[in-house]
Structure formats: structure tokens, C-alpha cells
Design a protein around this motif. Structure first.
Motif, PDB file in Angstrom:
ATOM      1  N   PRO A  88       0.791  -1.236   0.000  1.00 28.08           N
ATOM      2  CA  PRO A  88       0.000   0.000   0.000  1.00 28.08           C
ATOM      3  C   PRO A  88       0.826   1.291   0.000  1.00 28.08           C
ATOM      4  CG  PRO A  88      -0.965  -1.584   1.499  1.00 28.08           C
ATOM      5  CD  PRO A  88       0.337  -2.168   1.029  1.00 28.08           C
ATOM      6  N   ALA A  89       1.861   1.374   0.832  1.00 23.99           N
ATOM      7  CA  ALA A  89       2.653   2.612   0.916  1.00 23.99           C
ATOM      8  C   ALA A  89       3.417   2.891  -0.371  1.00 23.99           C
ATOM      9  CB  ALA A  89       3.623   2.536   2.085  1.00 23.99           C
ATOM     10  N   ILE A  90       3.718   1.852  -1.121  1.00 26.35           N
ATOM     11  CA  ILE A  90       4.456   2.018  -2.376  1.00 26.35           C
ATOM     12  C   ILE A  90       3.474   2.142  -3.545  1.00 26.35           C
ATOM     13  CG2 ILE A  90       6.097   0.906  -3.952  1.00 26.35           C
ATOM     14  CD1 ILE A  90       7.462  -0.250  -1.408  1.00 26.35           C
ATOM     15  N   ALA A  96       7.209   5.913  -6.682  1.00 25.22           N
ATOM     16  CA  ALA A  96       7.786   4.776  -5.957  1.00 25.22           C
ATOM     17  C   ALA A  96       7.381   3.462  -6.617  1.00 25.22           C
ATOM     18  CB  ALA A  96       7.347   4.801  -4.497  1.00 25.22           C
ATOM     19  N   ARG A  97       6.089   3.340  -6.935  1.00 23.92           N
ATOM     20  CA  ARG A  97       5.599   2.108  -7.571  1.00 23.92           C
ATOM     21  C   ARG A  97       6.340   1.826  -8.869  1.00 23.92           C
ATOM     22  NH1 ARG A  97       0.472   3.396  -9.738  1.00 23.92           N
ATOM     23  NH2 ARG A  97       1.699   3.844 -11.601  1.00 23.92           N
ATOM     24  N   ASN A  98       6.469   2.840  -9.713  1.00 17.88           N
ATOM     25  CA  ASN A  98       7.147   2.644 -10.995  1.00 17.88           C
ATOM     26  C   ASN A  98       8.619   2.311 -10.807  1.00 17.88           C
ATOM     27  OD1 ASN A  98       4.731   3.096 -12.264  1.00 17.88           O
ATOM     28  ND2 ASN A  98       5.201   5.200 -12.833  1.00 17.88           N
ATOM     29  N   GLY A 104      12.235  -4.472 -10.254  1.00 17.93           N
ATOM     30  CA  GLY A 104      11.839  -5.871 -10.407  1.00 17.93           C
ATOM     31  C   GLY A 104      12.170  -6.418 -11.781  1.00 17.93           C
ATOM     32  N   ILE A 105      11.830  -5.659 -12.788  1.00 17.27           N
ATOM     33  CA  ILE A 105      12.120  -6.097 -14.160  1.00 17.27           C
ATOM     34  C   ILE A 105      13.630  -6.218 -14.358  1.00 17.27           C
ATOM     35  CG2 ILE A 105      12.002  -5.396 -16.588  1.00 17.27           C
ATOM     36  CD1 ILE A 105       9.214  -4.175 -15.884  1.00 17.27           C
TER      37      ILE A 105
END
Length: 127
Positions: A88-90, A96-98, A104-105
């Protein structure tokens, strides 16, 4: 088409640029006020640097971890970064999410190509 992967001697460039970029990502991408995301970036950067320094390779300082295990750790780190992007915080912070999706990629691709590169020449993957 043959995928040759990343050679062990070139993997060092990915390692020693990934850790400082991930550490600086909150500042660079503009989410340094998001404490959970900032701290999570720090954990990812520290862990990547730690297992890089402990890899049995020319660039490893304390040669404990076999190179293939290191590549698997890169893949696992990439998967965890994608999971972290859903926290949730990210997730609620687009920058931040991107960033975590990109982390990750990167982990999945670099780790997978490093495993492929670690295989014997006759075992190239054909697409």
C-alpha cells in the motif's frame, strides 16, 4: 535466434551500478518523503551490494556465494521488488511504484540473462 546471456565478467557492471542507483532512487525519482519506500530501497540496495561483495567472482571481496546462486538471488530480488510495488505505501505513490517495477524487471532480466550466460556454450537457448 540464440540468447547468449550476460557473461560473468560483465555482470559486475550491473551489480555495482544497481546498488547505488536503488539507494539513490528515492531522491532521483522524487519519493524521498515516502519513508516506507525509501527504507525499502535502502534494504534492496544493501542486500544487493552485500551478496555482490560475497560472490565467488573477480569482483567479490569475500568469495562465499557461487555465481549461479548470485544470479538466482538477483531473480529473487527482482520478484520481491515487484511484490513490494504492490504494498500500500508504495502502490499509492506512482513514482515509488514505478521505480519498484523497474527494479523488479531489472532483477528478473539481469538474473535470467546471467544464468543463461553461466551455462556451457552448447546450451544456448533458442527462440
Amino acid at each position: 535466434m540464440k540468447i547468449k546471456g550476460i557473461k560473468k565478467k560483465h555482470h559486475v557492471y550491473a551489480d555495482y551500478t544497481y546498488a547505488p542507483l536503488v539507494f539513490a532512487a528515492p531522491l532521483l525519482a522524487g519519493f524521498s518523503a515516502n519513508k516506507p519506500a525509501r527504507l525499502t530501497c535502502g534494504v534492496f540496495a544493501f542486500s544487493a551490494l552485500s551478496y555482490s561483495l560475497c560472490t565467488k567472482a573477480k569482483w567479490g571481496v569475500v568469495k562465499l556465494i557461487p555465481y549461479r546462486v548470485h544470479a538466482v538471488l538477483d531473480i529473487a530480488s527482482g520478484a520481491l521488488a515487484l511484490v513490494a510495488a504492490c504494498l500500500p505505501a508504495i502502490r499509492s505513490d506512482k513514482r515509488a511504484r514505478n521505480t519498484f517495477i523497474a527494479m523488479g524487471i531489472t532483477g528478473l532480466v539481469v538474473g535470467s540473462l546471467s544464468l543463461i550466460g553461466a551455462q556451457k556454450r552448447k546450451k544456448h537457448i533458442k527462440i
